[in-house]
Design an enzyme around this catalytic site. Structure first.
Site, PDB file in Angstrom:
ATOM      1  N   CYS A  36     -14.182  -1.521  -2.770  1.00  0.00           N
ATOM      2  CA  CYS A  36     -14.726  -0.759  -3.894  1.00  0.00           C
ATOM      3  C   CYS A  36     -15.338   0.522  -3.330  1.00  0.00           C
ATOM      4  CB  CYS A  36     -15.820  -1.567  -4.587  1.00  0.00           C
ATOM      5  SG  CYS A  36     -15.255  -3.183  -5.100  1.00  0.00           S
ATOM      6  N   ARG A  46     -10.321   3.985  -2.777  1.00  0.00           N
ATOM      7  CA  ARG A  46     -10.863   2.724  -2.242  1.00  0.00           C
ATOM      8  C   ARG A  46     -10.645   1.551  -3.185  1.00  0.00           C
ATOM      9  NH1 ARG A  46     -14.315   3.017   2.000  1.00  0.00           N
ATOM     10  NH2 ARG A  46     -15.202   1.033   1.410  1.00  0.00           N
ATOM     11  N   TRP A  77     -12.413  -2.617  -7.168  1.00  0.00           N
ATOM     12  CA  TRP A  77     -11.128  -3.258  -6.865  1.00  0.00           C
ATOM     13  C   TRP A  77     -11.464  -4.744  -6.844  1.00  0.00           C
ATOM     14  CZ3 TRP A  77      -8.828  -6.278  -3.017  1.00  0.00           C
ATOM     15  CH2 TRP A  77      -7.431  -6.224  -2.941  1.00  0.00           C
ATOM     16  N   ASN A  93     -20.583  -3.203  -2.884  1.00  0.00           N
ATOM     17  CA  ASN A  93     -19.262  -3.295  -2.267  1.00  0.00           C
ATOM     18  C   ASN A  93     -19.335  -4.448  -1.272  1.00  0.00           C
ATOM     19  OD1 ASN A  93     -16.810  -2.818  -1.032  1.00  0.00           O
ATOM     20  ND2 ASN A  93     -17.538  -1.041   0.129  1.00  0.00           N
ATOM     21  N   GLY A  94     -18.315  -5.319  -1.245  1.00  0.00           N
ATOM     22  CA  GLY A  94     -18.323  -6.447  -0.312  1.00  0.00           C
ATOM     23  C   GLY A  94     -18.351  -7.756  -1.066  1.00  0.00           C
ATOM     24  N   GLU A 151       7.584  -0.780   9.925  1.00  0.00           N
ATOM     25  CA  GLU A 151       6.739   0.178   9.200  1.00  0.00           C
ATOM     26  C   GLU A 151       7.522   0.822   8.056  1.00  0.00           C
ATOM     27  OE1 GLU A 151       3.813   0.809   8.830  1.00  0.00           O
ATOM     28  OE2 GLU A 151       3.709   2.842   8.058  1.00  0.00           O
ATOM     29  N   LYS A 157       6.296   0.537   4.173  1.00  0.00           N
ATOM     30  CA  LYS A 157       6.038   1.721   3.334  1.00  0.00           C
ATOM     31  C   LYS A 157       6.916   1.679   2.099  1.00  0.00           C
ATOM     32  CE  LYS A 157       3.452   3.077   4.779  1.00  0.00           C
ATOM     33  NZ  LYS A 157       2.402   3.145   5.723  1.00  0.00           N
ATOM     34  N   GLU A 159       5.778  -0.947  -0.396  1.00  0.00           N
ATOM     35  CA  GLU A 159       4.433  -0.619  -0.868  1.00  0.00           C
ATOM     36  C   GLU A 159       4.461   0.410  -1.997  1.00  0.00           C
ATOM     37  OE1 GLU A 159       2.301   1.083   2.410  1.00  0.00           O
ATOM     38  OE2 GLU A 159       0.355   0.871   1.457  1.00  0.00           O
ATOM     39  N   HIS A 190      20.242 -14.310  12.772  1.00  0.00           N
ATOM     40  CA  HIS A 190      19.616 -15.635  12.755  1.00  0.00           C
ATOM     41  C   HIS A 190      19.131 -16.006  11.361  1.00  0.00           C
ATOM     42  CE1 HIS A 190      20.001 -15.924  17.065  1.00  0.00           C
ATOM     43  NE2 HIS A 190      19.507 -14.691  17.156  1.00  0.00           N
ATOM     44  N   LYS A 239      -7.106   1.236  -0.267  1.00  0.00           N
ATOM     45  CA  LYS A 239      -7.012   1.931   1.017  1.00  0.00           C
ATOM     46  C   LYS A 239      -7.707   1.163   2.122  1.00  0.00           C
ATOM     47  CE  LYS A 239      -5.954   5.465   3.596  1.00  0.00           C
ATOM     48  NZ  LYS A 239      -4.537   5.480   4.022  1.00  0.00           N
TER      49      LYS A 239
HETATM   50  C1  F6R Z   1      -0.109   0.498   4.624  1.00  0.00           C
HETATM   51  C2  F6R Z   1      -1.528   0.508   4.960  1.00  0.00           C
HETATM   52  C3  F6R Z   1      -2.174  -0.775   5.355  1.00  0.00           C
HETATM   53  C4  F6R Z   1      -3.244  -0.531   6.435  1.00  0.00           C
HETATM   54  C5  F6R Z   1      -4.021  -1.827   6.717  1.00  0.00           C
HETATM   55  C6  F6R Z   1      -5.010  -1.655   7.849  1.00  0.00           C
HETATM   56  O1  F6R Z   1       0.348   1.768   4.293  1.00  0.00           O
HETATM   57  O2  F6R Z   1      -2.167   1.517   4.911  1.00  0.00           O
HETATM   58  O3  F6R Z   1      -1.239  -1.710   5.781  1.00  0.00           O
HETATM   59  O4  F6R Z   1      -2.609  -0.083   7.590  1.00  0.00           O
HETATM   60  O5  F6R Z   1      -4.682  -2.227   5.556  1.00  0.00           O
HETATM   61  O6  F6R Z   1      -5.929  -0.651   7.561  1.00  0.00           O
HETATM   62  P1  F6R Z   1      -6.816   0.001   8.704  1.00  0.00           P
HETATM   63  O7  F6R Z   1      -5.907   0.773   9.593  1.00  0.00           O
HETATM   64  O8  F6R Z   1      -7.781   0.873   7.976  1.00  0.00           O
HETATM   65  O9  F6R Z   1      -7.471  -1.116   9.444  1.00  0.00           O
END
Ligand code: F6R
Length: 605
Positions: free
Chosen positions: A2, A27, A75, A101-102, A479, A483, A486, A502, A600
């Protein structure tokens, strides 16, 4: 998860609160709200589910005002995203309001206790116990400061909390395991989960520590420990410009952040590579890692892929290195010794699973190091050492520029580790260093020449998408798939090329494009894997160095990148994949900067 924002000033702060919330929407964004004083002793709370525009409309209708206020974007972790569950939450009297937050782990016990003493609850959230606990302190005749401390003392879990009480000229706040920063302007002060919340107003920041309790008024702040003893917390300046945190004319933050990678990488390497290819990391001179026997990376999501990427170089150079998903490491930790270096790779520095992993490693006696984008983040402060990737703020939920900067910073760190742990530099040190120094200009070429937008149109509506690669092409394939799923919401999976036969090969048809990443090594084997999927009729989109004639001939679509050292080539190939995901998501009309169900910064385990 949040976002908290709060402001206290001489004049009205509602604009500052709304701006702060909009800046923090990355966030978490399923609801939002604000609280400002009403009359002598009450607070007025406005909150709405949905995006921040719903709150703006409510503000336009009711026109709340006040020179002190708190705000929140949520969130959900406890209870669905409804108006009732949105923050701020209040006590029975409507005079105490709280944003949080938390997670409050003992909220059920506290709620039951409070209920038995006659308190009534209006939401499903864990947060709501806090204003009721403060209310009890005030009823007992305590000052707001004391009532706040007493309430916080009762909480278990990880949290950042800010409270506004009716009739008060100050905000009270604390943090334990969740981020909270103070922003200082001449005649107004801010509290927020993250610096971009108030960056257009001030760059003077105080990073609060776990356990700090802060009282913030219009003219200043006072930080104390849990016993009320004063603590020295001096402000520092952050070098992020407000425009860094804005879209700069791009349609999406993600596209802006993809395009600013040359500048980000320039910052990552600046002053850190010597003419002979040696690395110059001010916090890590030669010999810094003498005595380290093995390296364990812990990370989540994209950062985990950066860790896997970094591991390749270490292992090839004779260093014992492993990369772990922090969520699993936190549950089933791998044994460490005091000679183990545990490297937390985390853009935000606030990811709960990653923090949990490093706390465990630290408690077991390992040496810990954070590779992060955020100076003053919890990871940077929890670990013995920190290396900053200098990518600048990343607002799009999907990580782009921070991946490239992580890989680059880890490559520099990797060189120092190879030299310290094996006693000699990497075999191709000079060539690698030159390739990373050239990376910003090579990347500019990729961005200028990319033909991905046309390709995206041809492949936008398929059943599923597969991404394969070998060497550093493997983490890049993982990756690329992450992406893609996502932000396009389409099914995508990444595999090591060798793994395909496999099991996953059963899913490959003429309707499933296969994106193959070639890093310039292992080419014959990688080509053989591509033949396997072509034999099943799958269209192949290949990404490789522009001089890879065989790949160009075999593939249905070819996305070239400048020929360079394989470890730098993977970064360039990944940028092509970022563009593939971006353009397909754009054509499908997805919510690119704020994909559904994601946030994020994942500050819960
Ligand atoms: C994907 C993405 C997430 C973060 C993950 C770790 O695009 O952004 O998979 O990489 O949540 O976040 P950090 O790097 O902030 O620990």
């Amino acid at each position: 998860m949040c976002g908290i924002t709060a402001c206290v000033a001489e004049g009205d702060v509602v604009d500052e609160l709304l701006t702060g919330l909009a800046n923090l929407e990355y966030r978490g964004y399923d609801s939002s709200g604000i609280a400002v004083p009403r009359g002598e002793a009450d607070v007025s709370v406005l909150k709405r589910s949905g995006e921040i525009d719903a709150l703006r409309e409510a503000v336009a209708e009711t026109v709340p005002a006040g020179s002190i206020g708190i705000g929140h974007t949520r969130w959900s972790t406890h209870g669905p995203p409804t108006d009732e569950n949105a923050h701020p939450h209040t006590d029975c009297t409507g005079t105490v309001s709280v944003v949080h937050n938390g997670i409050i782990e003992n909220h059920e016990t506290l709620r039951e206790e409070l209920r038995q003493r006659g308190h009534e609850f209006t939401s499903d959230t864990d947060t709501e116990v806090i204003p009721h606990l403060i209310e009890e302190g005030l009823d007992d005749g305590r000052s707001t400061d004391e009532a706040f401390r007493r309430a916080v003392d009762r909480l278990e879990g990880s949290f950042a909390v800010v409270t506004l009480c009716g009739g008060e000229g100050s905000l009270y706040a604390t943090r334990r395991g969740s981020p909270l920063v103070l922003g200082l302007d001449d005649d107004r002060q801010f509290l927020a989960s993250d610096v971009p919340s108030f960056l257009e107003y001030t760059d003077r920041v105080v990073h609060l520590e776990d356990g700090d309790v802060v009282e913030v008024g219009p003219a200043g702040y006072r930080v104390t420990d849990t016993d009320g003893d004063r603590l020295p917390r001096e402000p520092t300046s952050v070098d992020w410009q407000p425009e860094d945190a804005e879209r700069d004319g791009y349609e999406h933050y993600m596209l802006k952040e993809i395009n600013e990678q040359p500048q980000a990488l320039d910052r990552t390497v600046r002053g850190r590579i010597e003419d002979d290819g040696g690395v110059s990391l001010s916090s890590f001179p030669p010999g810094s890692f003498d005595g380290v026997s093995d390296v364990q990376f812990v990370a989540c999501g994209t950062s985990y892929h950066a860790a896997l990427y970094a591991r390749e170089h270490l292992v090839e150079s004779g260093v014992r290195a492993h990369a772990f998903r922090a969520g699993e490491y936190a549950t089933t930790p791998t044994p460490v010794t005091e000679d183990t270096l545990v490297v937390a790779v985390t853009q935000s520095g606030e990811t709960a699973d990653t923090l949990q992993s490093i706390r465990h490693a630290r408690d077991e006696g390992a040496r810990t190091l954070a590779v992060t984008n955020v100076v003053g983040s919890t990871a940077a402060r929890t670990c013995d050492d920190a290396l900053f990737i200098r990518a600048g703020p990343e607002i799009g939920v999907a990580a782009t520029k921070t991946f490239s900067s992580q890989v680059t910073a880890l490559s520099l760190l990797g060189e120092r580790l190879v030299e310290d742990l094996t006693g000699s530099p990497s075999e191709d040190r000079a060539e690698r260093a030159a390739a990373f120094r050239r990376l910003p200009s090579d990347l500019t070429r990729v961005l200028e020449d990319s033909t991905v937008a046309d390709l995206a149109d041809r492949y936008r509506d398929r059943d599923a998408y597969f991404f394969i690669g070998r060497g550093v092409g493997h983490p890049v394939a993982l990756e690329g798939a992450l992406k893609f799923k996502e932000i396009t919401y389409e099914h995508a999976e990444g595999f090591g090329s060798a793994e395909l036969k496999h099991g996953p090969l059963a899913l490959v048809t003429e309707e499933t494009p296969v994106v193959a990443v070639f890093d310039g090594r292992h080419e014959e084997k990688a080509l053989a894997n591509v033949e396997e999927v072509r034999a099943r009729g799958a269209p192949v989109i290949a990404i490789a160095g522009e001089g890879s004639r065989k790949v160009r001939e075999l593939a249905d679509e070819f996305l070239p990148v400048p020929d360079t050292h394989p470890d730098a080539l993977g970064v360039l190939a990944n940028v092509q994949l970022q563009l593939v995901s971006y353009h397909v998501a754009d054509l499908l009309g997805r919510s690119i900067d704020k994909p559904r169900n994601l946030a994020k910064s994942v500050t819960v385990e």
